[in-house]
Design a protein around this motif. Structure first.
Motif, short mmCIF file in Angstrom:
data_model
loop_
_atom_site.label_atom_id
_atom_site.label_comp_id
_atom_site.label_asym_id
_atom_site.label_seq_id
_atom_site.Cartn_x
_atom_site.Cartn_y
_atom_site.Cartn_z
N LYS A 129 0.87 -1.18 0.00
CA LYS A 129 0.00 0.00 0.00
C LYS A 129 0.90 1.22 0.00
N ILE A 130 0.66 2.10 -0.96
CA ILE A 130 1.56 3.23 -1.20
C ILE A 130 0.78 4.52 -1.40
N ASN A 131 1.47 5.63 -1.25
CA ASN A 131 0.91 6.91 -1.63
C ASN A 131 0.78 6.91 -3.17
N SER A 132 -0.34 7.33 -3.68
CA SER A 132 -0.54 7.28 -5.13
C SER A 132 0.34 8.27 -5.88
N ASP A 133 0.92 9.22 -5.18
CA ASP A 133 1.75 10.24 -5.80
C ASP A 133 3.23 9.88 -5.64
N ILE A 134 3.66 8.83 -6.35
CA ILE A 134 5.06 8.41 -6.28
C ILE A 134 5.70 8.55 -7.65
N LYS A 135 7.00 8.59 -7.67
CA LYS A 135 7.75 8.73 -8.92
C LYS A 135 7.65 7.45 -9.75
N VAL A 138 10.01 4.60 -8.79
CA VAL A 138 9.61 3.96 -7.54
C VAL A 138 8.45 2.99 -7.80
N MET A 139 7.50 3.41 -8.62
CA MET A 139 6.38 2.53 -8.97
C MET A 139 6.89 1.27 -9.66
N ARG A 140 7.80 1.43 -10.62
CA ARG A 140 8.38 0.26 -11.31
C ARG A 140 9.07 -0.68 -10.33
N GLU A 141 9.85 -0.12 -9.42
CA GLU A 141 10.57 -0.94 -8.44
C GLU A 141 9.62 -1.66 -7.50
N LEU A 142 8.57 -1.00 -7.06
CA LEU A 142 7.61 -1.63 -6.16
C LEU A 142 6.84 -2.75 -6.86
N LEU A 143 6.48 -2.54 -8.11
CA LEU A 143 5.81 -3.60 -8.88
C LEU A 143 6.73 -4.80 -9.03
N SER A 144 7.98 -4.53 -9.37
CA SER A 144 8.97 -5.59 -9.54
C SER A 144 9.20 -6.34 -8.22
N PHE A 145 9.27 -5.61 -7.13
CA PHE A 145 9.47 -6.21 -5.81
C PHE A 145 8.31 -7.13 -5.46
N ALA A 146 7.07 -6.65 -5.63
CA ALA A 146 5.89 -7.46 -5.33
C ALA A 146 5.86 -8.74 -6.15
N VAL A 147 6.23 -8.62 -7.42
CA VAL A 147 6.24 -9.77 -8.33
C VAL A 147 7.28 -10.80 -7.89
N ARG A 148 8.49 -10.35 -7.55
CA ARG A 148 9.55 -11.27 -7.14
C ARG A 148 9.19 -12.00 -5.84
N ILE A 149 8.66 -11.27 -4.87
CA ILE A 149 8.28 -11.87 -3.59
C ILE A 149 7.15 -12.89 -3.80
N ALA A 150 6.13 -12.50 -4.54
CA ALA A 150 4.97 -13.38 -4.75
C ALA A 150 5.36 -14.63 -5.53
N ASP A 151 6.16 -14.46 -6.58
CA ASP A 151 6.52 -15.63 -7.40
C ASP A 151 7.36 -16.62 -6.60
N ALA A 152 8.27 -16.11 -5.79
CA ALA A 152 9.10 -17.01 -4.96
C ALA A 152 8.23 -17.80 -3.99
N MET A 153 7.23 -17.14 -3.40
CA MET A 153 6.35 -17.84 -2.46
C MET A 153 5.44 -18.82 -3.19
#
Length: 163
Positions: A129-135, A138-153
């Motif tokens: 959950k993030i502030n909608s007003d991000i760079k 940062v959005m790309r990195e957060l999407l990538s992070f969520a994907v990596r964590i979820a896929d590993a699990m």
């Protein structure tokens, strides 16, 4: 003097406009995703953006972004989430597995494991959950992070690549 017909017509028009705005796509979010070079689709029924990331070993992982925000203390909060498994029963995963996931939440700097759904099917997902007003970066990195964590699990828990 307005007749009841004109008043009713105006009321119907106002309701239509208000309902349409509830299902309107988030143009600012779309522009951000486009600037980031990310391909996405939008589902009018769920009001969510869907992105699919190609990963290593021929795997892929989906991530969703809600097309709406929540207000909290003047911030507009948006949710990003990536599903791992669909559960039909609350007991599909052992208490130990779920406890381990809660322990992992402590180590994440952002995001957490959650189970979505008050009734079956329950969806096990990683959420940020993030502030909608991000760079954009940062959005790309957060999407990538969520994907990596979820896929590993997903790989660890199910051994599949359903999401």
């Amino acid at each position: 003097m307005k007749t009841p017909f004109k008043t009713l017509g105006t009321l119907i028009l106002l309701l239509f406009v208000n309902v349409q705005s509830l299902f309107a796509q988030d143009k600012a979010l779309e522009q951000q995703l486009n600037r980031s070079g990310l391909k996405f689709s939008y589902d009018n029924n769920t009001r969510r953006y869907k992105l699919i990331f190609d990963l290593n070993e021929g795997r892929s992982q989906v991530v969703f972004i809600n097309g709406w925000t929540y207000e909290l203390g003047g911030l507009q909060i948006r949710e990003i989430f990536s599903p791992v498994a669909t559960l039909q029963n609350k007991t599909d995963f052992s208490q130990r597995v779920l406890f381990n996931m809660l322990e992992k939440n402590y180590d994440y700097k952002i995001g957490n494991w959650q189970i979505h759904g008050g009734e079956p099917p329950f969806i096990l997902q990683y959420s940020i959950k993030i502030n909608s007003d991000i760079k954009d970066d940062v959005m790309r990195e957060l999407l990538s992070f969520a994907v990596r964590i979820a896929d590993a699990m997903e790989k660890e828990l199910t051994g599949t690549d359903d999401f």
